[in-house]
Write a protein that holds these residues in place. Sequence first.
Motif, PDB file in Angstrom:
ATOM      1  N   ARG A 158       9.654  10.956   8.581  1.00  0.00           N
ATOM      2  CA  ARG A 158       8.465  10.166   8.202  1.00  0.00           C
ATOM      3  C   ARG A 158       7.862   9.474   9.419  1.00  0.00           C
ATOM      4  O   ARG A 158       6.648   9.410   9.563  1.00  0.00           O
ATOM      5  CB  ARG A 158       8.825   9.160   7.108  1.00  0.00           C
ATOM      6  CG  ARG A 158       8.952   9.844   5.771  1.00  0.00           C
ATOM      7  CD  ARG A 158       8.679   8.902   4.645  1.00  0.00           C
ATOM      8  NE  ARG A 158       9.786   7.997   4.422  1.00  0.00           N
ATOM      9  CZ  ARG A 158       9.642   6.769   3.936  1.00  0.00           C
ATOM     10  NH1 ARG A 158       8.455   6.298   3.664  1.00  0.00           N
ATOM     11  NH2 ARG A 158      10.694   6.013   3.721  1.00  0.00           N
ATOM     12  N   ARG A 208       0.672   1.126   6.879  1.00  0.00           N
ATOM     13  CA  ARG A 208       0.729   1.789   8.187  1.00  0.00           C
ATOM     14  C   ARG A 208      -0.571   1.633   8.963  1.00  0.00           C
ATOM     15  O   ARG A 208      -0.594   1.735  10.176  1.00  0.00           O
ATOM     16  CB  ARG A 208       0.985   3.306   8.017  1.00  0.00           C
ATOM     17  CG  ARG A 208       2.224   3.685   7.237  1.00  0.00           C
ATOM     18  CD  ARG A 208       3.467   3.306   8.019  1.00  0.00           C
ATOM     19  NE  ARG A 208       4.689   3.795   7.395  1.00  0.00           N
ATOM     20  CZ  ARG A 208       5.230   3.327   6.277  1.00  0.00           C
ATOM     21  NH1 ARG A 208       4.641   2.333   5.642  1.00  0.00           N
ATOM     22  NH2 ARG A 208       6.352   3.815   5.805  1.00  0.00           N
ATOM     23  N   ASP A 209      -1.671   1.426   8.238  1.00  0.00           N
ATOM     24  CA  ASP A 209      -2.995   1.428   8.883  1.00  0.00           C
ATOM     25  C   ASP A 209      -3.802   0.201   8.476  1.00  0.00           C
ATOM     26  O   ASP A 209      -5.027   0.221   8.523  1.00  0.00           O
ATOM     27  CB  ASP A 209      -3.760   2.695   8.473  1.00  0.00           C
ATOM     28  CG  ASP A 209      -3.970   2.774   6.957  1.00  0.00           C
ATOM     29  OD1 ASP A 209      -3.267   2.056   6.215  1.00  0.00           O
ATOM     30  OD2 ASP A 209      -4.843   3.549   6.525  1.00  0.00           O
ATOM     31  N   ARG A 247      -0.149  12.121  12.402  1.00  0.00           N
ATOM     32  CA  ARG A 247      -1.223  12.695  11.580  1.00  0.00           C
ATOM     33  C   ARG A 247      -2.577  12.393  12.217  1.00  0.00           C
ATOM     34  O   ARG A 247      -2.716  11.430  12.981  1.00  0.00           O
ATOM     35  CB  ARG A 247      -1.137  12.172  10.148  1.00  0.00           C
ATOM     36  CG  ARG A 247      -1.445  10.710  10.042  1.00  0.00           C
ATOM     37  CD  ARG A 247      -1.398  10.229   8.600  1.00  0.00           C
ATOM     38  NE  ARG A 247      -1.512   8.800   8.574  1.00  0.00           N
ATOM     39  CZ  ARG A 247      -0.710   7.976   7.915  1.00  0.00           C
ATOM     40  NH1 ARG A 247       0.269   8.448   7.190  1.00  0.00           N
ATOM     41  NH2 ARG A 247      -0.878   6.680   7.967  1.00  0.00           N
ATOM     42  N   ARG A 295       2.834   6.386  -2.695  1.00  0.00           N
ATOM     43  CA  ARG A 295       3.946   6.934  -3.488  1.00  0.00           C
ATOM     44  C   ARG A 295       3.461   7.323  -4.889  1.00  0.00           C
ATOM     45  O   ARG A 295       3.894   8.335  -5.452  1.00  0.00           O
ATOM     46  CB  ARG A 295       5.075   5.903  -3.589  1.00  0.00           C
ATOM     47  CG  ARG A 295       5.848   5.731  -2.290  1.00  0.00           C
ATOM     48  CD  ARG A 295       6.843   4.589  -2.356  1.00  0.00           C
ATOM     49  NE  ARG A 295       7.539   4.463  -1.097  1.00  0.00           N
ATOM     50  CZ  ARG A 295       8.641   5.148  -0.786  1.00  0.00           C
ATOM     51  NH1 ARG A 295       9.198   5.937  -1.675  1.00  0.00           N
ATOM     52  NH2 ARG A 295       9.205   5.016   0.399  1.00  0.00           N
ATOM     53  N   THR A 312       0.824  -1.219   0.000  1.00  0.00           N
ATOM     54  CA  THR A 312       0.000   0.000   0.000  1.00  0.00           C
ATOM     55  C   THR A 312       0.855   1.265   0.000  1.00  0.00           C
ATOM     56  O   THR A 312       0.411   2.314  -0.443  1.00  0.00           O
ATOM     57  CB  THR A 312      -0.983   0.034   1.192  1.00  0.00           C
ATOM     58  OG1 THR A 312      -0.228   0.093   2.416  1.00  0.00           O
ATOM     59  CG2 THR A 312      -1.889  -1.171   1.201  1.00  0.00           C
ATOM     60  N   ASP A 327       4.040  10.233  10.087  1.00  0.00           N
ATOM     61  CA  ASP A 327       3.148   9.059   9.986  1.00  0.00           C
ATOM     62  C   ASP A 327       2.471   8.755  11.330  1.00  0.00           C
ATOM     63  O   ASP A 327       1.314   8.331  11.372  1.00  0.00           O
ATOM     64  CB  ASP A 327       3.933   7.812   9.531  1.00  0.00           C
ATOM     65  CG  ASP A 327       4.468   7.933   8.098  1.00  0.00           C
ATOM     66  OD1 ASP A 327       4.065   8.874   7.387  1.00  0.00           O
ATOM     67  OD2 ASP A 327       5.306   7.088   7.700  1.00  0.00           O
ATOM     68  N   ARG A 330      -6.567   9.149   1.519  1.00  0.00           N
ATOM     69  CA  ARG A 330      -6.628   7.926   2.327  1.00  0.00           C
ATOM     70  C   ARG A 330      -7.934   7.162   2.074  1.00  0.00           C
ATOM     71  O   ARG A 330      -7.937   5.951   1.982  1.00  0.00           O
ATOM     72  CB  ARG A 330      -6.505   8.241   3.828  1.00  0.00           C
ATOM     73  CG  ARG A 330      -5.226   8.977   4.203  1.00  0.00           C
ATOM     74  CD  ARG A 330      -4.851   8.706   5.648  1.00  0.00           C
ATOM     75  NE  ARG A 330      -4.421   7.340   5.822  1.00  0.00           N
ATOM     76  CZ  ARG A 330      -3.185   6.899   5.573  1.00  0.00           C
ATOM     77  NH1 ARG A 330      -2.251   7.730   5.193  1.00  0.00           N
ATOM     78  NH2 ARG A 330      -2.884   5.621   5.735  1.00  0.00           N
TER      79      ARG A 330
END
Length: 228
Positions: free
Chosen positions: A180, A130-131, A187, A39, A34, A184, A109
């Motif tokens: 980052r 990340r999520d 946020r 990116r 993801t 990350d 997102r």
Amino acid sequence: MGKITIAIDGYSSTGKSTLAKQLAKALGYIYVDTGAMYRAVTLFAMREGVLEDARSLVRLLPKIRLSFVFNPQLGFAEMYLNEENIERAIRTLEVSKHVSKISTIEEVRLKLAEMQRAMGKDKGVVMDGRDIGTVVFPDAELKIFMNASPRARATRRYKELLDRGEKVSFDEVLKNVQERDYIDSNREVAPLKKAQDAIEFDNTDMGLEEQFQRMLSLSLRVINTVEN
Ligand code: DC
């Protein structure tokens, strides 16, 4: 073999994608990177000159078509943006410098999470990001949260960039890793955090083969539990 959803989240350059790719191959599962999707949106924003203009980027989102196309020679799927292979273009330090900021935009997102859910709807997927265990697939049967010291991660990323012929300094790469991490994790929308039921995996001092073997036996154990 039964099919489950495997979510691998964690800090940047912890080797999530290397491990996720190997694991998917061994299990015959689909692998979804993801980070490559965030990116790709960042590269699009750079090309359109809207890196600093979230509203314009959101307006342009319908023009972005993303797909993963399997490359049999490499043995994994590459990222395409509007029919163009952008696999190399999205791995530069330049894209890394802007991607965390683009990833804070809620509409970006929402769009990407929706695509990710569609890709994993039939299970049999290893997805890294990340999520994934917290937002995209909170019901994933197996959740891994990967970490390693910032120095170990920067060293890995630095080597990768040098191998690809980029002219970067170690300090610049370390700074990017730390920045980052901060963006990350802080946020507002879907910040990077360990899901309560995720298994933490620190690989600062662990080789690739050991990581893979541990992860494979863990996955097989969970798959067996689900089958029975
Ligand atoms: O995994 P990566 O380093 O290629 O990811 C690039 C960036 O994309 C990362 O700094 C944060 C963002 N990202 C995200 O916000 N959510 C994801 N699920 C995957 C990546």
